[in-house]
Design an enzyme around this catalytic site. Structure first.
Site, PDB file in Angstrom:
ATOM      1  CG  HIS A  65      -0.410   0.215   2.519  1.00 59.77           C
ATOM      2  ND1 HIS A  65      -0.175  -0.801   3.412  1.00 59.77           N
ATOM      3  CD2 HIS A  65      -0.026   1.351   3.156  1.00 59.77           C
ATOM      4  CE1 HIS A  65       0.318  -0.309   4.531  1.00 59.77           C
ATOM      5  NE2 HIS A  65       0.425   1.002   4.398  1.00 59.77           N
ATOM      6  CG  ASP A 109       0.065  -4.133   2.748  1.00 64.02           C
ATOM      7  OD1 ASP A 109       0.593  -3.683   1.713  1.00 64.02           O
ATOM      8  OD2 ASP A 109      -0.304  -3.410   3.693  1.00 64.02           O
ATOM      9  CB  SER A 204       3.370   1.419   5.856  1.00 62.40           C
ATOM     10  OG  SER A 204       2.194   1.865   6.441  1.00 62.40           O
TER      11      SER A 204
END
EC number: 3.4.21.-
Length: 248
Positions: A65, A109, A204
Site C-alpha cells: 500500500h 500487503d 508502513s
C-alpha cells in the site's frame, strides 16, 4: 491519555498519515543498517513516506500500500532530515506489489522495489536476512520494529532520528478478535496490551525483526488501538520474493 482520532472506521493502513513509532527509543546511529526510508510522490505531487528494508543490494521490501507514481529509497540514514555522508539515495526502477494484494482487507500487503542501481555495502548499509521457509515465531517472543516517527500519540511532528520499539508476538486467536480481516496464514500481530509501545499510523513496510531476521512487514492497526499492529508474514511469501528477485 486521549484516543487517537482516525478517519477510517475499522482499519487504517499505517502509511496513510504521519509516520509514528509510539514509545520506544532512539537507536544507536547506523546500528540498523538494513533500514530503508521510502519516499514517494503521487500524480498530484503529494508526498508519502514509508519504511522498508534492504533485502538484497538492489532490492528493498516494503508494504504494497506504499506504492506510488515516483519512488526513491534512502539507505544508511539515522537522521532522515540531515544530509549524512552515510546516506545513499537511489531511485526505484520498478515496484512489484504482490498480485494478490487487496487494498481493502490488506491481504498480501507486500511489495518488492527494484532499485535503479545496487547499494554500496558499508557499515551503515547492509541487507537484513530473511527467515528459513520453516521458521516461525511464537506467542511471547519479543521482536522489534523501527522507523522515523512521532514520539507520542500527541506529537504531530515526525522524529528525525530512527526509533525502535520492542513488541511481543500475540496469540492468533486474540488477533482475530481484534482484527476483523486477520489471517494467521499470512499475518502476524505483535504489541503489548499493557504498554503504549507500538507502531501505529505510519512506518508502513518496516520490518518486524526477530532473532536478527525479518519475519514481518508492518501493514495496519485497528481503529483507536495503539496496543498492537499487524504484520505481513514474510515466511509465507518467500517463494514469491525469491522468484521475482531472480527474474529482474
Amino acid at each position: 491519555m486521549p484516543p487517537v482520532l482516525i478517519l477510517l472506521t475499522l482499519l487504517l493502513p499505517l502509511g496513510a498519515g504521519a509516520e509514528e513509532i509510539i514509545g520506544g527509543h532512539v537507536v544507536k546511529p547506523h546500528s540498523r543498517p538494513y533500514m530503508a526510508f521510502v519516499k514517494s510522490v503521487d500524480i498530484e505531487g503529494n508526498r508519502r513516506y514509508c519504511g522498508g528494508f534492504l533485502v538484497q543490494d538492489d532490492f528493498v521490501l516494503t508494504a504494497a500500500h506504499c506504492r506510488n507514481r515516483t519512488m526513491t529509497v534512502t539507505l544508511g540514514a539515522h537522521n532522515i532530515k540531515a544530509k549524512e555522508e552515510t546516506q545513499q539515495i537511489i531511485p526505484v526502477a520498478k515496484a512489484i506489489p504482490h498480485p494478490d494484494y487487496n487494498a481493502t482487507a490488506f491481504f498480501s500487503d507486500i511489495m518488492l522495489l527494484k532499485l535503479e542501481s545496487k547499494a554500496k555495502r558499508t557499515k551503515a548499509v547492509r541487507p537484513l536476512k530473511l527467515p528459513r521457509p520453516n521458521a516461525r515465531v511464537k506467542p511471547g517472543d519479543v521482536c522489534s520494529v523501527a522507523g522515523w516517527g512521532s514520539r507520542s500519540i500527541n506529537d504531530t511532528k515526525a522524529s528525525a532520528r530512527l526509533r525502535e520499539a520492542q513488541l511481543v508476538i500475540q496469540e492468533d486467536e486474540e488477533c482475530k478478535k481484534r482484527f476483523r480481516h486477520y489471517t494467521e496464514t499470512t499475518e502476524i500481530c505483535a504489541g503489548d496490551l499493557k504498554k503504549i509501545k507500538t507502531p501505529f499510523k505510519g512506518d508502513s513496510g518496516g520490518p518486524l525483526v526477530c532473532d536478527n531476521k525479518a519475519y514481518g512487514l508492518l501493514a495496519y492497526a485497528k481503529n483507536r488501538t495503539i496496543s498492537s499492529g499487524v504484520f505481513t508474514k514474510i515466511v509465507h511469501f518467500l517463494p514469491w520474493i525469491s522468484r521475482n528477485m531472480k527474474l529482474l
